[in-house]
Design a protein around this motif. Structure first.
Motif, PDB file in Angstrom:
ATOM      1  N   ASN A  92       0.814  -1.211   0.000  1.00 50.66           N
ATOM      2  CA  ASN A  92       0.000   0.000   0.000  1.00 50.66           C
ATOM      3  C   ASN A  92       0.853   1.268   0.000  1.00 50.66           C
ATOM      4  O   ASN A  92       0.527   2.242  -0.681  1.00 50.66           O
ATOM      5  CB  ASN A  92      -0.997   0.003   1.167  1.00 50.66           C
ATOM      6  CG  ASN A  92      -0.340  -0.199   2.510  1.00 50.66           C
ATOM      7  OD1 ASN A  92       0.349  -1.196   2.738  1.00 50.66           O
ATOM      8  ND2 ASN A  92      -0.543   0.731   3.421  1.00 50.66           N
ATOM      9  N   TRP A  96       1.173   5.221  -2.712  1.00 49.06           N
ATOM     10  CA  TRP A  96       0.763   6.490  -2.112  1.00 49.06           C
ATOM     11  C   TRP A  96       1.456   7.702  -2.706  1.00 49.06           C
ATOM     12  O   TRP A  96       1.499   8.755  -2.092  1.00 49.06           O
ATOM     13  CB  TRP A  96       0.999   6.467  -0.605  1.00 49.06           C
ATOM     14  CG  TRP A  96       0.044   5.584   0.127  1.00 49.06           C
ATOM     15  CD1 TRP A  96      -1.039   4.930  -0.376  1.00 49.06           C
ATOM     16  CD2 TRP A  96       0.088   5.241   1.512  1.00 49.06           C
ATOM     17  NE1 TRP A  96      -1.670   4.199   0.596  1.00 49.06           N
ATOM     18  CE2 TRP A  96      -0.991   4.380   1.778  1.00 49.06           C
ATOM     19  CE3 TRP A  96       0.933   5.571   2.544  1.00 49.06           C
ATOM     20  CZ2 TRP A  96      -1.246   3.855   3.030  1.00 49.06           C
ATOM     21  CZ3 TRP A  96       0.685   5.047   3.796  1.00 49.06           C
ATOM     22  CH2 TRP A  96      -0.400   4.199   4.034  1.00 49.06           C
ATOM     23  N   THR A 141      -5.406  -0.317  -6.523  1.00 48.32           N
ATOM     24  CA  THR A 141      -5.868   0.992  -6.066  1.00 48.32           C
ATOM     25  C   THR A 141      -4.853   1.547  -5.081  1.00 48.32           C
ATOM     26  O   THR A 141      -3.958   0.838  -4.634  1.00 48.32           O
ATOM     27  CB  THR A 141      -7.268   0.911  -5.422  1.00 48.32           C
ATOM     28  OG1 THR A 141      -7.745   2.223  -5.156  1.00 48.32           O
ATOM     29  CG2 THR A 141      -7.249   0.110  -4.144  1.00 48.32           C
ATOM     30  N   ASP A 142      -5.026   2.792  -4.719  1.00 47.28           N
ATOM     31  CA  ASP A 142      -4.065   3.429  -3.822  1.00 47.28           C
ATOM     32  C   ASP A 142      -4.598   3.571  -2.396  1.00 47.28           C
ATOM     33  O   ASP A 142      -4.215   4.468  -1.674  1.00 47.28           O
ATOM     34  CB  ASP A 142      -3.654   4.794  -4.369  1.00 47.28           C
ATOM     35  CG  ASP A 142      -4.822   5.751  -4.510  1.00 47.28           C
ATOM     36  OD1 ASP A 142      -5.974   5.335  -4.291  1.00 47.28           O
ATOM     37  OD2 ASP A 142      -4.575   6.911  -4.855  1.00 47.28           O
ATOM     38  N   ARG A 143      -5.443   2.662  -1.981  1.00 44.74           N
ATOM     39  CA  ARG A 143      -5.963   2.684  -0.617  1.00 44.74           C
ATOM     40  C   ARG A 143      -5.185   1.722   0.271  1.00 44.74           C
ATOM     41  O   ARG A 143      -4.440   0.888  -0.216  1.00 44.74           O
ATOM     42  CB  ARG A 143      -7.441   2.276  -0.628  1.00 44.74           C
ATOM     43  CG  ARG A 143      -8.300   3.302  -1.311  1.00 44.74           C
ATOM     44  CD  ARG A 143      -9.772   2.912  -1.213  1.00 44.74           C
ATOM     45  NE  ARG A 143     -10.388   3.301  -2.459  1.00 44.74           N
ATOM     46  CZ  ARG A 143     -10.847   2.462  -3.371  1.00 44.74           C
ATOM     47  NH1 ARG A 143     -10.799   1.167  -3.174  1.00 44.74           N
ATOM     48  NH2 ARG A 143     -11.382   2.909  -4.477  1.00 44.74           N
ATOM     49  N   THR A 144      -5.406   1.828   1.577  1.00 44.14           N
ATOM     50  CA  THR A 144      -4.742   0.937   2.518  1.00 44.14           C
ATOM     51  C   THR A 144      -5.161  -0.508   2.291  1.00 44.14           C
ATOM     52  O   THR A 144      -4.339  -1.408   2.256  1.00 44.14           O
ATOM     53  CB  THR A 144      -5.069   1.344   3.972  1.00 44.14           C
ATOM     54  OG1 THR A 144      -4.619   2.683   4.149  1.00 44.14           O
ATOM     55  CG2 THR A 144      -4.392   0.439   4.951  1.00 44.14           C
ATOM     56  N   TYR A 147      -7.339  -3.953  -3.262  1.00 45.37           N
ATOM     57  CA  TYR A 147      -8.456  -4.129  -4.188  1.00 45.37           C
ATOM     58  C   TYR A 147      -7.962  -4.965  -5.357  1.00 45.37           C
ATOM     59  O   TYR A 147      -6.933  -4.664  -5.955  1.00 45.37           O
ATOM     60  CB  TYR A 147      -8.970  -2.788  -4.710  1.00 45.37           C
ATOM     61  CG  TYR A 147      -9.895  -2.980  -5.892  1.00 45.37           C
ATOM     62  CD1 TYR A 147     -11.203  -3.394  -5.700  1.00 45.37           C
ATOM     63  CD2 TYR A 147      -9.439  -2.804  -7.186  1.00 45.37           C
ATOM     64  CE1 TYR A 147     -12.044  -3.624  -6.777  1.00 45.37           C
ATOM     65  CE2 TYR A 147     -10.274  -3.026  -8.277  1.00 45.37           C
ATOM     66  CZ  TYR A 147     -11.568  -3.429  -8.063  1.00 45.37           C
ATOM     67  OH  TYR A 147     -12.394  -3.668  -9.133  1.00 45.37           O
TER      68      TYR A 147
END
Length: 182
Positions: A92, A96, A141-144, A147
């Motif tokens: 992750n 970011w 995706t760029d979330r914690t 995905y």
């Protein structure tokens, strides 16, 4: 800190089919202590009693996925030869970057080529080492939380279905749902 030296030869060294190490969360930035710690480990692996077939780095290679962090990581790896193969998984923190997820993906692909000498075109890929398959999953995706697109999940199903009779090593930075204690 791993001590890759041993006082004796492994009990069954002649029949060892696969010898690999796994590290994670190097969170590389261009600062002395992070480089020093990574390079200390890479030096230990390079000078181990038994040559590693692979070194798996299972994500958070960089602190924020910025280009200068990837460059610092590459510079550290370029000084050592820790294993026959390097396997990089995206974490992750590697997504970011202040730029965009597409840029983070571009950097991950570019530095896989530079560090691991591996040409890929997605955040996920597989490779064989000594006849064993390593499947590397990557968040899209760029979330914690990770995905995975349906395309990646279908690809994973096909990779797993193709293997018969040997273990498959699945590499992913984030834990899979319901496999940890959150």
């Amino acid at each position: 800190f791993g001590n890759f030296k041993t006082d004796s030869v492994p009990v069954d060294a002649e029949n060892c089919n696969l010898n690999f190490a796994v590290i994670s969360d190097t969170h590389m930035k261009d600062e002395f202590i992070r480089r020093f710690m990574l390079e200390l480990g890479l030096d230990g692996m390079q000078n181990s009693d038994a040559r590693l077939d692979a070194l798996v780095v299972s994500g958070d290679l960089t602190d924020h996925g910025e280009y200068d962090e990837w460059t610092a990581l590459e510079e550290s790896f370029s000084k050592y030869d820790p294993a026959d193969e390097i396997i990089l998984a995206c974490g992750n923190h590697d997504t970011w970057t202040d730029e965009s997820f597409d840029k983070a993906k571009e950097y991950f692909i570019e530095f896989n080529g530079k560090i691991a000498d591996r040409e890929i075109d997605e955040m996920y890929y597989s490779t064989k080492i000594n006849g064993y398959t390593f499947v590397v999953l990557g968040s899209e995706t760029d979330r914690t939380a990770a995905y995975f697109s349906q395309e990646q999940l279908d690809w994973l199903d096909a990779e797993l279905a193709a293997e018969k009779g040997k273990p498959v090593f699945v590499v992913l930075h984030q834990p899979l749902k319901l496999t940890h204690n959150l």
